[in-house]
Design a protein around this motif. Structure first.
Motif, PDB file in Angstrom:
ATOM      1  N   UNK A 194      -5.872  11.502  -5.710  1.00 45.72           N
ATOM      2  CA  UNK A 194      -5.300  10.345  -5.014  1.00 45.72           C
ATOM      3  C   UNK A 194      -4.472   9.465  -5.946  1.00 45.72           C
ATOM      4  N   UNK A 195      -4.131   9.994  -7.112  1.00 53.52           N
ATOM      5  CA  UNK A 195      -3.406   9.149  -8.071  1.00 53.52           C
ATOM      6  C   UNK A 195      -2.021   8.764  -7.569  1.00 53.52           C
ATOM      7  N   UNK A 196      -1.390   9.628  -6.771  1.00 50.80           N
ATOM      8  CA  UNK A 196      -0.076   9.271  -6.223  1.00 50.80           C
ATOM      9  C   UNK A 196      -0.167   8.027  -5.357  1.00 50.80           C
ATOM     10  N   UNK A 197      -1.133   8.028  -4.447  1.00 50.76           N
ATOM     11  CA  UNK A 197      -1.305   6.890  -3.554  1.00 50.76           C
ATOM     12  C   UNK A 197      -1.709   5.649  -4.343  1.00 50.76           C
ATOM     13  N   UNK A 198      -2.594   5.814  -5.315  1.00 51.93           N
ATOM     14  CA  UNK A 198      -3.021   4.679  -6.121  1.00 51.93           C
ATOM     15  C   UNK A 198      -1.881   4.068  -6.903  1.00 51.93           C
ATOM     16  N   UNK A 199      -1.037   4.919  -7.506  1.00 48.89           N
ATOM     17  CA  UNK A 199       0.101   4.408  -8.269  1.00 48.89           C
ATOM     18  C   UNK A 199       1.115   3.726  -7.365  1.00 48.89           C
ATOM     19  N   UNK A 200       1.292   4.272  -6.150  1.00 50.79           N
ATOM     20  CA  UNK A 200       2.244   3.679  -5.208  1.00 50.79           C
ATOM     21  C   UNK A 200       1.770   2.297  -4.757  1.00 50.79           C
ATOM     22  N   UNK A 201       0.485   2.195  -4.389  1.00 55.43           N
ATOM     23  CA  UNK A 201      -0.067   0.897  -3.988  1.00 55.43           C
ATOM     24  C   UNK A 201      -0.065  -0.063  -5.182  1.00 55.43           C
ATOM     25  N   UNK A 202      -0.484   0.442  -6.345  1.00 58.30           N
ATOM     26  CA  UNK A 202      -0.536  -0.401  -7.531  1.00 58.30           C
ATOM     27  C   UNK A 202       0.835  -0.927  -7.920  1.00 58.30           C
ATOM     28  N   UNK A 203       1.853  -0.084  -7.823  1.00 57.67           N
ATOM     29  CA  UNK A 203       3.209  -0.533  -8.159  1.00 57.67           C
ATOM     30  C   UNK A 203       3.661  -1.626  -7.204  1.00 57.67           C
ATOM     31  N   UNK A 204       3.403  -1.436  -5.905  1.00 59.69           N
ATOM     32  CA  UNK A 204       3.795  -2.448  -4.923  1.00 59.69           C
ATOM     33  C   UNK A 204       3.057  -3.755  -5.143  1.00 59.69           C
ATOM     34  N   UNK A 205       1.753  -3.664  -5.392  1.00 62.54           N
ATOM     35  CA  UNK A 205       0.944  -4.874  -5.621  1.00 62.54           C
ATOM     36  C   UNK A 205       1.426  -5.611  -6.863  1.00 62.54           C
ATOM     37  N   UNK A 206       1.622  -4.883  -7.961  1.00 61.14           N
ATOM     38  CA  UNK A 206       2.009  -5.533  -9.206  1.00 61.14           C
ATOM     39  C   UNK A 206       3.457  -5.989  -9.185  1.00 61.14           C
ATOM     40  N   UNK A 207       4.307  -5.331  -8.422  1.00 59.07           N
ATOM     41  CA  UNK A 207       5.674  -5.833  -8.258  1.00 59.07           C
ATOM     42  C   UNK A 207       5.644  -7.200  -7.594  1.00 59.07           C
ATOM     43  N   UNK A 208       4.808  -7.333  -6.565  1.00 58.04           N
ATOM     44  CA  UNK A 208       4.670  -8.619  -5.892  1.00 58.04           C
ATOM     45  C   UNK A 208       4.101  -9.678  -6.839  1.00 58.04           C
ATOM     46  N   UNK A 209       3.089  -9.299  -7.620  1.00 62.03           N
ATOM     47  CA  UNK A 209       2.492 -10.246  -8.578  1.00 62.03           C
ATOM     48  C   UNK A 209       3.520 -10.650  -9.631  1.00 62.03           C
ATOM     49  N   UNK A 210       4.273  -9.680 -10.136  1.00 59.60           N
ATOM     50  CA  UNK A 210       5.269  -9.980 -11.166  1.00 59.60           C
ATOM     51  C   UNK A 210       6.345 -10.916 -10.633  1.00 59.60           C
ATOM     52  N   UNK A 211       6.825 -10.666  -9.419  1.00 58.24           N
ATOM     53  CA  UNK A 211       7.851 -11.533  -8.828  1.00 58.24           C
ATOM     54  C   UNK A 211       7.298 -12.940  -8.585  1.00 58.24           C
TER      55      UNK A 211
END
Length: 428
Positions: A194-211
């Motif tokens: 499930x690393x693909x899904x985890x990385x996709x969700x994690x990237x979206x979450x952290x992109x929002x946090x970074x912005x």
């Protein structure tokens, strides 16, 4: 950067150099992970931090000509001048090491195996750090609800970060939702299937946090960017799969999970270490966050005089002072909050105080945070739930006052609540 972990295809020279640079940089930046999550790991973290600071100080002085005293302890800030200088050092070291690696290694056509190990390392690094942020949202302790002092402040007095903290802290439901999203990314990243899904969700979450950090001047910009960057590296390992599925509408073959080692004993040892590490981190941080949450929401720990009090009568050295906005002595309000108190003068000047209440002797002591010589000593009397009478001294002056308590629920922000049906927008 390569997009397949199992294909035995030669990489181009730019791809190999970029990989070497990123591989070294991420290793330098993330160290001492995973030791910082283990018992007594804080000592390794402290030694590592001290080393980088020791290295950064002469660089700041001689290369960047920064002669001012640099902040060595940012009290939670990860974006100090020293942090940026350390990032510069890490980038420089990674660049030099990548150049040396390039000049000395001419026989490898690719680094597929090394890339696989980098991906698994970054999966655990990102997952465990995301869990730390998730658990303090699931048990809301990262943000805090608007305090009594916050409710009386004007909107323009808030800093951008303070505005974000009040916005997030107002709704535990939204904070928990954000925490669950981070927890899902963490769980999915811990397993290869499930690393693909985890990385996709994690990237979206952290992109929002970074912005959000960039937009509201939150000093965790560097760290949130690096977590987002780590998710991006993991996603690159599956670039072809995402390209085929989301863009080209093609069939995506199942991922073949190649064992990291052919030795069964080593694999079993890895599974045991993984299980112990995950259980330790989850248990340790969950228990500590739950304890802090219960403590922060324990009304029994509130000060005895907790509340917002408006001054009705104010007597100073036996003279009754009228409520004139130009009066430098008379109090307009007294706010006794969870961890501090505030005296608000008639011109809205705020004096932040430590408060100590002796319920047995019915005494209230207010001490200035920075000037311990500035103190007020009162005896108090409560009449019902709304009237507070104070009589006491400050220095050689006597003070007597009568205050009227304002209910916290009188504020629109608190009493408005949630409505499924709104005939008209209620936007104030």
């Amino acid at each position: 950067m390569p997009t397949g972990l199992s294909a035995d295809i030669s990489w181009s020279k730019p791809n190999k150099f970029i990989f070497r640079f990123i591989w070294i940089y991420t290793l330098l930046y993330t160290f001492p992970f995973p030791f910082n999550f283990l018992p007594f790991g804080q000592y390794i973290t402290q030694w590592t931090d001290q080393f980088w600071k020791w290295l950064a100080l002469p660089v700041a002085r001689h290369l960047f000509h920064i002669t001012d005293n640099l902040t060595l302890q940012g009290r939670g800030s990860g974006d100090t001048s020293l942090d940026y200088i350390i990032i510069f050092i890490l980038l420089t070291m990674a660049l030099v090491a990548a150049l040396i690696w390039t000049l000395t290694d001419r026989k490898h056509n690719h680094y597929n195996t090394l890339f696989r190990y980098q991906v698994v390392y970054l999966r655990y690094y990102t997952a465990l750090n995301l869990f730390v942020y998730a658990i303090v949202k699931i048990f809301p302790t990262q943000f805090w609800e608007p305090s009594l002092i916050d409710l009386t402040r004007s909107f323009g007095e808030l800093s951008p970060m303070g505005l974000l903290w009040k916005f997030m802290g107002y709704s535990e439901a939204y904070v928990r939702f954000a925490g669950i999203a981070e927890a899902l990314a963490c769980i999915f990243l811990l397993f290869r299937n499930t690393e693909r899904l985890g990385a996709l969700i994690g990237f979206g979450v952290m992109l929002n946090v970074f912005v959000m950090n960039m937009s509201y001047d939150v000093p965790v910009k560097l760290f949130s960017f690096h977590l987002m960057f780590a998710c991006g590296i993991i996603l690159i390992a599956h670039f072809n799969a995402f390209l085929h599925f989301f863009i080209q509408n093609k069939t995506v073959l199942s991922q073949q999970n190649i064992p990291y080692t052919s030795r069964k004993t080593t694999r079993n040892a890895g599974y045991i270490f993984k299980t112990i590490l995950i259980l330790y981190v989850i248990t340790n941080y969950s228990i500590s966050s739950h304890i802090r949450y219960r403590k922060n929401h324990d009304t029994a720990l509130l000060p005895a005089l907790y509340g917002i009090y408006n001054t009705d009568d104010f007597m100073y050295n036996r003279d009754t002072l009228p409520p004139l906005l130009t009066d430098p002595i008379r109090w307009k309000q007294l706010i006794v909050d969870r961890n501090s108190a505030v005296i608000i003068k008639m011109d809205d000047t705020k004096i932040y105080m430590k408060n100590h209440t002796d319920t047995t002797q019915q005494r209230l002591t207010l001490t200035h945070f920075r000037d311990a010589a500035m103190q007020y000593h009162f005896r108090y009397t409560r009449i019902g739930d709304s009237i507070l009478m104070l009589r006491g001294i400050t220095g050689k002056d006597s003070i007597r006052m009568t205050l009227n308590k304002k209910d916290r629920k009188d504020f629109l922000l608190i009493n408005r609540g949630f409505h499924w049906i709104n005939e008209y927008p209620f936007n104030r």
